[in-house]
Design an enzyme around this catalytic site. Structure first.
Site, PDB file in Angstrom:
ATOM      1  N   SER A  63       0.834  -1.192   0.000  1.00  0.00           N
ATOM      2  CA  SER A  63       0.000   0.000   0.000  1.00  0.00           C
ATOM      3  C   SER A  63       0.878   1.255   0.000  1.00  0.00           C
ATOM      4  O   SER A  63       1.816   1.376  -0.788  1.00  0.00           O
ATOM      5  CB  SER A  63      -0.953  -0.057   1.202  1.00  0.00           C
ATOM      6  OG  SER A  63      -1.943   0.923   1.128  1.00  0.00           O
ATOM      7  N   HIS A 117      -1.864  -0.973  -4.744  1.00  0.00           N
ATOM      8  CA  HIS A 117      -3.298  -1.068  -5.012  1.00  0.00           C
ATOM      9  C   HIS A 117      -3.886   0.334  -5.116  1.00  0.00           C
ATOM     10  O   HIS A 117      -3.204   1.338  -4.882  1.00  0.00           O
ATOM     11  CB  HIS A 117      -4.025  -1.893  -3.939  1.00  0.00           C
ATOM     12  CG  HIS A 117      -4.064  -1.256  -2.585  1.00  0.00           C
ATOM     13  ND1 HIS A 117      -4.946  -1.643  -1.595  1.00  0.00           N
ATOM     14  CD2 HIS A 117      -3.352  -0.242  -2.045  1.00  0.00           C
ATOM     15  CE1 HIS A 117      -4.754  -0.921  -0.508  1.00  0.00           C
ATOM     16  NE2 HIS A 117      -3.795  -0.054  -0.755  1.00  0.00           N
TER      17      HIS A 117
END
Length: 256
Positions: free
Chosen positions: A62, A84
């Site tokens: 992330s 993501h």
């Protein structure tokens, strides 16, 4: 990063306390965290006057994967990078929620630029990878430009729960330590100090107290020029006094 983890201002302050050394190695094992906090770290390291190397001890997932784009990246063979799409929550009136969505779009653009600046991949390719939560092994990360070197495998540091992600790789699941019957229970996070003696107070009074303190924290952060930190500090349960002390101590760091 952020929440109950590491605030950007704290890490920057610690590094400056070391005298801003010419060579810095940052060991990373993070499932991610708050996007704004991560971007603050990325920008700090991207403009750092010395040489910055990131060594991924387990995962850089992330927003942590964005932070490491600011320097040289070394990945042991059994480590991972995950990227993501930006995620978050919004509340308020319909207009306020739409405004927050616009902010998310701007943050997403900044994140894409961080990836493309490091990898030289196209915006289109990066966006496609972000949409499906893409996990990269060390070899894959090096091939695509996310990593610069691969080192020998290491015993992975403690990992976040693989099930907290949408598509964790099998290797990550296998590496996660299995819980044992005699493992101590995970303690609940501490209650905010302002609520510790509130058992005799009417619930409505508690809500109003929390609401008022949150407003004052937001005002203090705005006055210090770091309005984006308000939600983070409130989330961590800091009192107004603690926030004021933190801002007074870290104001020079924030503004540099």
């Amino acid at each position: 990063i952020g929440f109950f983890g590491v605030l950007a201002i704290d890490l920057i302050k610690e590094l400056k306390a070391l005298g801003s050394p010419k060579k810095v190695t940052v060991r990373v094992n993070s499932p991610g965290g708050q996007w704004i906090q991560g971007l603050a770290l990325y920008n700090f390291f991207a403009h750092y006057s010395g040489e910055v190397t990131f060594l991924i001890d387990g995962i850089a997932a992330s927003i942590a994967s964005v932070v490491v784009m600011a320097g040289k990246v070394i990945m042991p063979e059994n480590s991972f990078i995950m990227i993501h799409d930006i995620m978050g929550f919004a509340d308020g009136t319909p207009d306020e929620i739409r405004e927050q969505a616009d902010i998310f779009d701007k943050l997403k653009l900044s994140i894409v630029q961080a990836y493309t600046a490091k990898t030289k991949l196209s915006d289109k390719k990066v966006l496609e990878m972000m949409e499906v939560e893409t996990w990269l092994s060390a070899a894959e990360a090096k091939e695509l430009g996310f990593a610069d070197e691969i080192s020998a495998p290491v015993k992975l540091a403690a990992l976040a729960d693989p099930e907290s992600f949408k598509h964790p790789p099998d290797a990550l699941k296998a590496a996660a330590p299995a819980p044992t019957p005699d493992s101590p229970p995970t303690p609940d996070p501490p209650s905010p100090p302002m609520l510790r003696s509130a058992t005799a107070i009417d619930p409505a009074q508690i809500r109003e107290q929390v609401r008022q303190e949150a407003k004052e924290i937001a005002a203090a952060c705005a006055q210090a020029g770091v309005a984006d930190l308000a939600a983070e500090l409130i989330e961590r349960g800091l009192t107004l006094e603690q926030v004021r002390a933190r801002l007074a101590d870290g104001e020079r760091v924030v503004r540099e």
